[in-house]
Design a protein around this motif. Structure first.
Motif, mmCIF file in Angstrom:
data_model
loop_
_atom_site.group_PDB
_atom_site.id
_atom_site.type_symbol
_atom_site.label_atom_id
_atom_site.label_comp_id
_atom_site.label_asym_id
_atom_site.label_seq_id
_atom_site.Cartn_x
_atom_site.Cartn_y
_atom_site.Cartn_z
ATOM 1 N N ILE A 167 -7.299 50.403 -71.474
ATOM 2 C CA ILE A 167 -7.778 50.800 -70.152
ATOM 3 C C ILE A 167 -7.208 49.905 -69.057
ATOM 4 O O ILE A 167 -6.717 50.382 -68.022
ATOM 5 C CB ILE A 167 -9.316 50.798 -70.120
ATOM 6 C CG1 ILE A 167 -9.871 51.930 -70.989
ATOM 7 C CG2 ILE A 167 -9.834 50.933 -68.689
ATOM 8 C CD1 ILE A 167 -11.388 51.894 -71.152
ATOM 9 N N VAL A 168 -7.274 48.584 -69.237
ATOM 10 C CA VAL A 168 -6.820 47.667 -68.179
ATOM 11 C C VAL A 168 -5.334 47.859 -67.900
ATOM 12 O O VAL A 168 -4.905 47.839 -66.736
ATOM 13 C CB VAL A 168 -7.121 46.209 -68.557
ATOM 14 C CG1 VAL A 168 -6.513 45.263 -67.536
ATOM 15 C CG2 VAL A 168 -8.618 45.979 -68.612
ATOM 16 N N LYS A 226 -29.157 41.512 -76.726
ATOM 17 C CA LYS A 226 -27.982 40.927 -76.093
ATOM 18 C C LYS A 226 -27.110 42.043 -75.515
ATOM 19 O O LYS A 226 -26.955 43.105 -76.111
ATOM 20 C CB LYS A 226 -27.188 40.128 -77.122
ATOM 21 C CG LYS A 226 -26.015 39.328 -76.562
ATOM 22 C CD LYS A 226 -25.357 38.506 -77.661
ATOM 23 C CE LYS A 226 -24.186 37.695 -77.130
ATOM 24 N NZ LYS A 226 -23.539 36.888 -78.200
ATOM 25 N N ALA A 227 -26.556 41.794 -74.335
ATOM 26 C CA ALA A 227 -25.686 42.784 -73.701
ATOM 27 C C ALA A 227 -24.353 42.866 -74.431
ATOM 28 O O ALA A 227 -23.817 41.861 -74.902
ATOM 29 C CB ALA A 227 -25.458 42.425 -72.232
ATOM 30 N N CYS A 228 -23.814 44.082 -74.499
ATOM 31 C CA CYS A 228 -22.518 44.299 -75.133
ATOM 32 C C CYS A 228 -21.383 43.965 -74.163
ATOM 33 O O CYS A 228 -21.468 44.226 -72.969
ATOM 34 C CB CYS A 228 -22.374 45.759 -75.551
ATOM 35 S SG CYS A 228 -23.604 46.365 -76.711
ATOM 36 N N LEU A 229 -20.304 43.408 -74.669
ATOM 37 C CA LEU A 229 -19.084 43.197 -73.906
ATOM 38 C C LEU A 229 -18.271 44.486 -73.937
ATOM 39 O O LEU A 229 -17.928 44.981 -75.006
ATOM 40 C CB LEU A 229 -18.271 42.049 -74.510
ATOM 41 C CG LEU A 229 -16.862 41.816 -73.947
ATOM 42 C CD1 LEU A 229 -16.937 41.417 -72.480
ATOM 43 C CD2 LEU A 229 -16.147 40.746 -74.750
ATOM 44 N N MET A 230 -17.979 45.047 -72.749
ATOM 45 C CA MET A 230 -17.325 46.352 -72.677
ATOM 46 C C MET A 230 -15.894 46.243 -72.163
ATOM 47 O O MET A 230 -15.561 45.345 -71.392
ATOM 48 C CB MET A 230 -18.109 47.277 -71.741
ATOM 49 C CG MET A 230 -19.529 47.539 -72.150
ATOM 50 S SD MET A 230 -20.321 48.779 -71.070
ATOM 51 C CE MET A 230 -20.498 47.845 -69.539
ATOM 52 N N ASN A 231 -15.064 47.206 -72.550
ATOM 53 C CA ASN A 231 -13.701 47.298 -72.052
ATOM 54 C C ASN A 231 -13.577 48.209 -70.826
ATOM 55 O O ASN A 231 -12.474 48.414 -70.324
ATOM 56 C CB ASN A 231 -12.776 47.854 -73.149
ATOM 57 C CG ASN A 231 -12.549 46.858 -74.267
ATOM 58 O OD1 ASN A 231 -12.292 45.694 -74.028
ATOM 59 N ND2 ASN A 231 -12.657 47.326 -75.495
ATOM 60 N N VAL A 232 -14.671 48.766 -70.361
ATOM 61 C CA VAL A 232 -14.603 49.722 -69.254
ATOM 62 C C VAL A 232 -14.122 49.035 -67.989
ATOM 63 O O VAL A 232 -14.420 47.861 -67.741
ATOM 64 C CB VAL A 232 -15.965 50.409 -69.021
ATOM 65 C CG1 VAL A 232 -16.399 51.169 -70.259
ATOM 66 C CG2 VAL A 232 -17.034 49.402 -68.608
ATOM 67 N N THR A 255 -17.420 43.082 -68.612
ATOM 68 C CA THR A 255 -16.619 44.293 -68.548
ATOM 69 C C THR A 255 -15.150 43.873 -68.465
ATOM 70 O O THR A 255 -14.837 42.686 -68.547
ATOM 71 C CB THR A 255 -16.979 45.131 -67.312
ATOM 72 O OG1 THR A 255 -16.522 44.429 -66.133
ATOM 73 C CG2 THR A 255 -18.487 45.364 -67.210
ATOM 74 N N ALA A 256 -14.267 44.840 -68.250
ATOM 75 C CA ALA A 256 -12.855 44.505 -68.062
ATOM 76 C C ALA A 256 -12.528 44.224 -66.599
ATOM 77 O O ALA A 256 -11.365 43.979 -66.274
ATOM 78 C CB ALA A 256 -11.981 45.630 -68.589
ATOM 79 N N GLY A 257 -13.525 44.246 -65.714
ATOM 80 C CA GLY A 257 -13.277 43.942 -64.307
ATOM 81 C C GLY A 257 -12.631 42.587 -64.096
ATOM 82 O O GLY A 257 -11.620 42.473 -63.374
#
Length: 521
Positions: A422-423, A394-400, A282-284
């Motif tokens: 978002i970030v 496969k897991a998606c890479l997210m911008n959340v 994520t974007a964390g």
């Protein structure tokens, strides 16, 4: 030169209340959540109601057939719990079905190498395994107070009535009308005569509604049968078959095997504050890196502060793009995500982001369920041999980037829509609160910049001249206005609790967004 008015100013009124507050990109979704709080529901109950209503009333941004992430703060235990309900690629996906075309970069959110027929961008071949419903279901099972069926009832009601197509909805539908026309079921839902967006003339009171009767039936079934009915049983079987009939590879087994991840949020200490962010893809981690750099930066003047924001964001994104595999995003791409935040009377909080990825997702509607499907496959790089390369299961890479923050007696839940913007938005809002000691109203009305890995800084033109000059000395800088469309600085929503009083605000330029208190109803 922009033709926008120079004398028009936009503000959103913010009140403080002992009651719970929901801040959402759609006012009626916020009202549904606030009504749950008024009825005695927990912040989690309000989040469930808000999520499903916003999926009906803002369907091009999110819905049950999407994914995302949320962080929950539990006031009684002091826990910050993260839930990753991101999308996954189907197990039966064949990477050979996504050959590179050699025609340059793709034209949607991410400038990957273009795939033949844009199979990773739109159509049934772009559909990934959805996660939103399971994420909500797990949260409700752990903390919910009210029955699941009661929480879905507002969304069922709105779907039966059909979403009203006002000027803003018509604008968004028109932006993607050509793509929607390619899918007969999407065209039937959103277009007139397969060409024009449903809606009224610009001088008329809108009286046109979407036919969401199939959505209503599916939601009513899920209300009665529970959240896992989205993944197992007749509804899941029908949805998977619809996708396969249109050429996709989503299978009933993919749905039945899906499970959202729940675990501890990642703590990020910053000056006299602490943030709780999403770990993983994520974007964390990017947010954490931004704040790490700001902690030792010079924030003594506005010019120094905004230059520090630009430097920290630029470095954090350079590292993200190099290590996590998210290889860029077209700045002009339309928004395609929604965020809402909740705080209840007891101080429990939720910061929740959900998405279909692109605007209108895959632009494919499942006729059996009525759900607009995601295009999560586009989150993967179609070139092989990279950290984020396309592969099955496969897991998606997210911008959340949902964020919880605490400083002294102040606690806040922020997040935003807007892809890679978002970030930039969330980190600046967090700094406004911690470094600038702003309340939620001040923070959301303060101008921001965007620096998300591109060649230039995008700056709000209302920033002081000395700030713009300092940014220009740092890197090429373009100024622009905060407008209804596009959102140059993302579209945030947040709530705050201070001394037992709650408040909330949404992006001031969002024509639909509002923060609603249970006391407002």
């Amino acid at each position: 030169m922009s033709a926008l008015s120079r004398t028009q100013h936009t503000r959103k009124h913010v009140i403080e209340t002992a009651g719970g507050v929901v801040a959402s990109q759609h006012r009626q979704a916020a009202e549904a959540g606030a009504a749950v709080l008024r009825a005695g529901g927990d912040a989690v109950d309000a989040a469930v109601a808000t999520s499903f209503v916003v999926g009906v009333l803002e369907p091009w941004m999110s819905g049950p057939a999407g994914g995302g992430a949320a962080i929950h703060w539990r006031a009684d235990t002091g826990e910050a719990v993260a839930i990753n309900f991101g999308m996954r690629s189907p197990k039966g996906l064949n990477i050979n079905d996504y050959p590179l075309s050699g025609d340059g970069k793709a034209g949607d959110l991410f400038p990957w190498e273009r795939v033949v027929e844009d199979r990773n961008v739109e159509g049934a071949t772009a559909i990934a395994v959805p996660g939103t419903v399971d994420g909500l279901g797990q949260a409700h099972a752990r903390w919910g107070r009210m029955p699941w069926a009661e929480l879905l009832a507002p969304a069922v009601s709105h779907a039966r009535e059909g979403m009203l197509v006002d000027w803003y909805a018509a604008l968004l539908i028109a932006s993607t009308a050509r793509n929607l026309a390619k899918d007969p079921d999407a065209a039937a839902m959103f277009l007139d005569d397969g060409t024009w967006p449903k809606g009224s003339g610009w001088t008329a009171i809108p009286d046109n509604r979407l036919d969401q009767s199939r959505v209503a039936a599916s939601l009513a079934h899920m209300a009665e049968a529970g959240p896992r009915s989205f993944y197992e049983g007749d509804l899941a079987q029908a949805m998977a078959q619809d996708v396969q009939d249109k050429g996709g590879c989503l299978a009933a087994e993919d749905l039945a095997g899906y499970s959202a991840w729940m675990g501890a949020a990642r703590p990020v200490d910053y000056r006299n504050a602490r943030f709780h962010v999403m770990p993983g893809l994520t974007a964390g981690p990017t947010f954490a890196r931004v704040m790490e750099q700001l902690e030792t930066a010079d924030l003594s003047t506005p010019a120094a502060t905004y230059v520090a924001y630009a430097r920290a964001l630029d470095q954090a994104y350079a590292e993200r793009l190099g290590k996590m595999g998210d290889d860029g995003e077209v700045p002009e791409a339309p928004g395609c995500t929604t965020h809402f935040s909740v705080v209840d009377r007891d101080g429990n909080m939720v910061t929740h982001t959900q998405t279909l990825l692109s605007i209108f997702g895959s632009r494919v509607v499942s006729p059996s369920t009525g759900f607009l499907m995601n295009n999560g496959i586009m989150w993967f790089d179609p070139e092989q041999g990279r950290p984020n390369s396309l592969a099955p299961n496969k897991a998606c890479l997210m911008n959340v980037c949902p964020v919880l923050g605490e400083r002294g007696d102040t606690r806040f839940a922020f997040g935003a829509s807007g892809g890679r913007k978002i970030v930039s938005a969330v980190s600046q809002l967090a700094s406004f609160v911690v470094d600038g000691e702003m309340d939620v109203e001040q923070a959301f009305h303060t101008p921001r910049i965007d620096m998300s890995g591109g060649a230039q800084i995008i700056a709000d033109e209302t920033l002081p001249t000395e700030v713009i000059s300092a940014l220009s000395d740092e890197k090429p800088t373009q100024t622009t206005r905060r407008t209804v469309s596009p959102y140059a600085f993302a579209c945030p929503a947040g709530v705050m609790r201070k001394d037992g009083a709650n408040s909330g605000c949404t992006e001031i330029m969002s024509p639909w967004g509002d923060a609603i208190s249970e006391d407002d109803l």
